[in-house]
Scaffold this motif. Structure first.
Motif: not given
Lengths: 131, 94
Positions: B5-9, B64, B66-67, B78, B82, B85-86
């Motif tokens: 899992e991971g998240a990126q704004e 944000t 979320h993956f 993931v 991320k 998106v980054e």
């Protein structure tokens, strides 16, 4: 067996400019690798569709993986159906006309095709499209 | 089976619009894993490989993403998403 080719996208509009512009949007948004055929206008170059022009375009864009066809208004769909009927039997089955808005549907179909999905998934993506 | 899992704004100026959605779907589809995506920690998970579902998210800048990936290449999936998106989808011209 070689790797299966990607599903192609065919665009049939009453307007040559819309057909060309839709294809340009697909290539810009999805990439130039996607196989896209397009045509628009009647035999005189005016607004309308022409069965023979469509048939030649479909013949050209055909691939073994199948072709998702996007059309704009009533006559385009009818003439596209006629053009498909004129193709040889082995090619005919590879075409499916999507029930979708031409621009949104073409972009969605091409995106799904670019991921290697089969014709049914590509058609579904086009038909799920929203503006 | 691996789960990641991971998240990126979303910092991309226009958020998750059409072209970024196309890029995200194409990238997610390169992995064997099931890849899901949601906007915010309480959004509904959707299939990141479905362009129509991704485009429908219409996530705006500042949200944000979320993956969640499940499969042998979950970590790579993931990390790649991320990264996309980054980097602002490698594209800020639209």
């Amino acid at each position: 067996m070689s790797a299966p080719a990607q599903v192609a996208v065919a665009i049939v509009s009453h307007s040559p400019e819309i057909a060309r512009g839709t294809a340009a949007m697909v290539h810009q948004m999805v990439g130039s690798d996607v196989r896209v055929g397009y045509c628009g206008g009647n035999a005189d170059g005016g607004l309308g569709t022409d069965v023979e022009t469509i048939r030649a375009m479909l013949e050209d864009v055909w691939t073994h993986a199948g072709v998702a066809v996007l059309v704009d208004l009533g006559g385009a769909e009818m003439n596209t159906e006629m053009a498909i009927e004129m193709l040889s039997e082995d090619k005919r089955a590879g075409f499916t006309i999507c029930n979708a808005a031409i621009v949104e549907g073409a972009v969605m179909a091409a995106t799904q095709a670019s991921t290697g999905s089969g014709l049914q998934e590509v058609q579904q993506a086009a038909e799920d499209a929203i503006g | 089976m691996a789960v990641a899992e991971g998240a990126q704004e979303l910092t991309h100026a226009i958020g998750l619009h059409a072209r970024p959605a196309v890029k995200l779907t194409q990238l997610a589809s390169r992995f064997e894993s099931n890849v899901r995506l949601r906007v915010g920690a309480d959004g509904d998970w959707i299939n990141a490989k479905s362009v129509s579902k991704v485009m429908r998210l219409k996530a705006r800048t500042g949200k944000t993403l979320h993956f969640r990936a499940e499969g042998d290449d979950a970590d790579e999936a993931v990390a790649a998403l991320k990264g996309l998106v980054e980097r602002g989808f490698g594209d800020d011209t639209q």
